[in-house]
Design an enzyme around this catalytic site. Sequence first.
Site, PDB file in Angstrom:
ATOM      1  CD1 TRP A   1      54.588  28.915  28.584  1.00 22.04           C
ATOM      2  CD2 TRP A   1      56.726  28.411  29.056  1.00 22.04           C
ATOM      3  NE1 TRP A   1      54.593  27.704  29.225  1.00 22.04           N
ATOM      4  CE2 TRP A   1      55.891  27.362  29.534  1.00 22.04           C
ATOM      5  CE3 TRP A   1      58.113  28.296  29.244  1.00 22.04           C
ATOM      6  CZ2 TRP A   1      56.408  26.229  30.169  1.00 22.04           C
ATOM      7  CZ3 TRP A   1      58.620  27.168  29.880  1.00 22.04           C
ATOM      8  CH2 TRP A   1      57.761  26.156  30.339  1.00 22.04           C
ATOM      9  CE  LYS A   2      51.837  36.445  24.907  1.00 23.05           C
ATOM     10  NZ  LYS A   2      50.928  37.584  24.895  1.00 23.05           N
TER      11      LYS A   2
ATOM     12  CD  GLU B   1      52.848  39.646  22.670  1.00 23.10           C
ATOM     13  OE1 GLU B   1      53.691  38.742  22.800  1.00 23.10           O
ATOM     14  OE2 GLU B   1      51.819  39.725  23.376  1.00 23.10           O
TER      15      GLU B   1
ATOM     16  N   GLY C   1      46.759  40.191  26.876  1.00 23.39           N
ATOM     17  CA  GLY C   1      47.438  40.722  28.050  1.00 23.39           C
ATOM     18  C   GLY C   1      46.721  41.886  28.715  1.00 23.39           C
TER      19      GLY C   1
ATOM     20  N   GLY D   1      48.476  33.035  26.970  1.00 22.90           N
ATOM     21  CA  GLY D   1      49.684  33.747  27.389  1.00 22.90           C
ATOM     22  C   GLY D   1      49.855  33.686  28.891  1.00 22.90           C
ATOM     23  N   GLY D   2      49.457  34.753  29.568  1.00 21.88           N
ATOM     24  CA  GLY D   2      49.685  34.890  31.008  1.00 21.88           C
ATOM     25  C   GLY D   2      49.291  33.671  31.830  1.00 21.88           C
TER      26      GLY D   2
HETATM   27  P1  13P Z   1      47.285  36.548  27.187  1.00 19.47           P
HETATM   28  O1  13P Z   1      46.613  35.212  27.434  1.00 19.47           O
HETATM   29  O2  13P Z   1      48.312  36.899  28.193  1.00 19.47           O
HETATM   30  O3  13P Z   1      46.289  37.614  26.921  1.00 19.47           O
HETATM   31  O4  13P Z   1      48.116  36.365  25.814  1.00 19.47           O
HETATM   32  C1  13P Z   1      47.472  35.825  24.730  1.00 19.47           C
HETATM   33  C2  13P Z   1      48.488  35.573  23.677  1.00 19.47           C
HETATM   34  O5  13P Z   1      49.038  36.501  23.102  1.00 19.47           O
HETATM   35  C3  13P Z   1      48.842  34.194  23.378  1.00 19.47           C
HETATM   36  O6  13P Z   1      49.632  34.113  22.247  1.00 19.47           O
END
Ligand code: 13P
Length: 250
Positions: free
Chosen positions: A10-11, A96, A172, A233-234
């Site tokens: 989920w960041k 990140e 992302g 992620g997203g």
């Molecule tokens: P996205 O799926 O948003 O590209 O992010 C991938 C990610 O960094 C999962 O850790």
Amino acid sequence: MRKAIIAGNWKMNKTAAEAKELVTALLPKVKNAKCDVVVCVPFTDIALVAELCRGSNIKVGAQNIAWADNGAFTGEISAAMLKEAGAEYVIIGHSERRQYFGETDKSVNARLKQALINGLKPIVCVGEKLEDREGGNTEKVCKTQVVGAFETVSADDAAKTVIAYEPVWAIGTGKTATDEQANETIGYIRSVVKELYGAKIADAMRIQYGGSMNAKNVDSLMAQPEVDGGLIGGASLKADDFAYIVNAAK
Ligand code: 13P
């Protein structure tokens, strides 16, 4: 046969109230999943999400772990804190963290050991930047990150670890690695694990793909023999999208 593992990252998204809404919607949609299902949530959501998921097939993870047991480490979070809150998994070395917070292979290694000592299941992230791929250095970068992460980690502990291959240029950006790129690089990472720990551990280790994985590309990515799941992620922030991905992973 390796069991697929789909993990949401989920960041820095979802307050506790929002987390409750998302998880409540997600639970019934993934209850018949054939893969392992994990949501790696912000620290402030862990206890709540763990409570909501108790007795279900959704496991809870964190997104970082301190290398020390406790002490003067402002802004960090300990293994004991994560476990007491209900986390079972922890993401370590996400790009990140490497990019914005100074994470290095050395700190990734220290955090990985701390997770393993404390019985948390690590998801270690590796992956090249765009310039690395364009310069033909993808394998070199991934090897350095894997070797660095696992330095002095025992074979028994390595066997408990999941690796996520996340090409930085695909995170992302909506730009996914092709099925072939994902399969080939994960296969290469597995060969590095084999050099370190032998064929048995390499063949059993689950290596996920991450980077703009979504409902549209999950089927063909998961059809690749080396791809054992996804770190999402997203698309993990919407119950329908994440459930689709989970249910596509066999
Ligand atoms: P996205 O799926 O948003 O590209 O992010 C991938 C990610 O960094 C999962 O850790």
